[in-house]
Enzyme design. Structure first.
Site, PDB file in Angstrom:
ATOM      1  CB  THR A  47      -6.583  -3.291  -6.218  1.00 38.93           C
ATOM      2  OG1 THR A  47      -5.921  -2.818  -5.030  1.00 38.93           O
ATOM      3  CG2 THR A  47      -6.874  -4.783  -6.089  1.00 38.93           C
ATOM      4  CB  SER A  51      -3.846   7.002 -11.476  1.00 37.50           C
ATOM      5  OG  SER A  51      -4.510   6.896 -10.236  1.00 37.50           O
ATOM      6  CB  ILE A  53       1.225   3.705  -5.645  1.00 35.26           C
ATOM      7  CG1 ILE A  53       1.819   4.880  -4.855  1.00 35.26           C
ATOM      8  CG2 ILE A  53       1.875   2.393  -5.207  1.00 35.26           C
ATOM      9  CD1 ILE A  53       1.452   4.870  -3.379  1.00 35.26           C
ATOM     10  CE1 TYR A 191      -5.397   7.447   2.226  1.00 39.75           C
ATOM     11  CE2 TYR A 191      -3.949   8.329   3.930  1.00 39.75           C
ATOM     12  CZ  TYR A 191      -4.137   7.586   2.774  1.00 39.75           C
ATOM     13  OH  TYR A 191      -3.056   6.967   2.189  1.00 39.75           O
TER      14      TYR A 191
END
Length: 366
Positions: A47, A51, A53, A191
């Site tokens: 998933t 872009s 990683i 985050y």
């Protein structure tokens, strides 16, 4: 016999035993015959593959012979990547999906099974960020970030576990966490909170599956600061453009850890010594680490240029794709020695002991 007496009897036994034998004698759970396939024989779901990683991991996995199932919201980028890999002779398909929606995640699994008959590794990599002080970020933005960063991992884990149990053959779930999942930070509080949730989910699920001896390897990747377009895709409440400054690791180092874990059952893989150091210092010296983070993280999470407009981000819509690196500034490493050491723990320990013995011998001669 009590567990303490069992432990004493093991300690009194002069016969060498393996970790697995110790676990069995203590009646603790241990995976049976959990041997993962080589990448060349695998189907891998990734998933966030459009872009950073995910993109690097997809290219590296395909180059090693794996069939890849690519998922992201950016269909244009997925089409381009799939065509690129197919032209190179690598089997690849894509699924346009918002992994914050359970039905989309289930479609990814169904598509992989329909096309290839099964899948062997599921990589929960999709993620995004918000740069801003916790009290300024709206609750709607926080919920949206959690949908992508946390709930996608829940949905992906459940889809993968269900498949592996049904197949009855070992498979791997690899969750991409963060240095900020081990240690909170300023400015990226939302985050960090989501990554803490990912870490807690991963550890808890791993223990439950281990207890029932399920054929599933569960790995948590702990990346340090990685040079991807992550900062450019993030929603910014700041005056200055988000970005990493300081020591930065390449996305290839994370991909290396992911692919190693796809072939070898691993509990954790730290990418960069900074990731391990932050986790260790935060545990041993929490208040000191607070002060260090307060001092260091404010100036090193933005660049010296104005921030992009707040509405230019990938929080609610796809960001641009097909970029592996970002616009971060700092000391960019070519790889992670910590990852390489983690891949060969016995050899690394022997080398460390050897170096220590040489140093001790040299010091004694003085």
């Amino acid at each position: 016999m009590s567990q303490n007496k069992q432990e004493e009897s093991l300690a009194d036994n002069n016969t060498k035993v393996t970790d697995t034998e110790v676990l069995e004698k203590l009646r603790l759970p241990v995976f049976k015959n959990l041997v993962l396939k080589k990448l060349a024989d695998q189907v891998m779901v990734i998933t966030g593959a459009s872009s950073g990683i995910g993109l690097v991991t997809a290219r590296m996995a395909a180059s090693k012979g794996a069939k890849v199932v690519l998922a992201a919201r950016n269909e244009k980028a997925l089409k381009q990547l799939t065509a690129e890999l197919n032209e190179q002779g690598h089997p690849a398909i894509y699924v346009k999906a918002d992994v914050g929606r359970e039905e989309d995640v289930n479609i990814i699994a169904e598509t992989a099974i329909k096309e290839f008959g099964h899948f062997n590794t599921w990589v929960n990599n999709a993620g995004l960020s918000i740069y801003g002080h916790a009290m300024e970020v709206t609750n709607d933005d926080i919920r949206q970030l959690f949908d992508t960063n946390f709930w996608s991992v829940v949905y992906g884990t459940k889809a993968a576990v269900s498949h592996f149990k049904k197949e009855g053959s070992p498979g791997a779930i690899i969750n991409v966490g963060s240095i900020f999942g081990d240690r909170g930070t300023v400015i990226q509080s939302t985050y960090a909170a989501a990554k803490f949730a990912v870490h807690g989910w991963t550890e808890s699920v791993r223990m439950e599956l281990e207890k029932e001896n399920a054929p599933v390897s569960v790995t948590l990747i702990h990346p340090g600061r990685i040079d991807t377009p992550y900062n450019e895709h993030a929603k910014s409440y700041l005056d200055k453009q988000p970005g990493h400054r300081g020591m930065i690791y390449p996305p290839e180092a994370v991909a290396e850890a992911i692919l190693h874990s796809a072939e070898n059952p691993k509990r954790d893989m730290y990418v960069g010594s900074q990731a391990k150091a932050a986790a260790l210092l935060g545990t041993l010296f929490p208040r000191l680490t607070d002060k260090v983070m307060e001092k260091v993280m404010y100036p090193t999470q933005h660049l010296n240029k104005p921030s992009q407009p707040m509405d230019e981000n990938n929080l609610y819509q796809p960001g641009y794709g097909m970029h592996e690196r970002g616009t971060n500034k700092g000391w960019k490493r070519s790889g992670s020695m910590y990852v390489k050491v983690s891949k060969y723990p016995v050899l690394s320990s022997m080398i460390a002991v050897g170096i220590g013995a040489i140093a001790w011998s040299a010091w004694k001669r003085k």
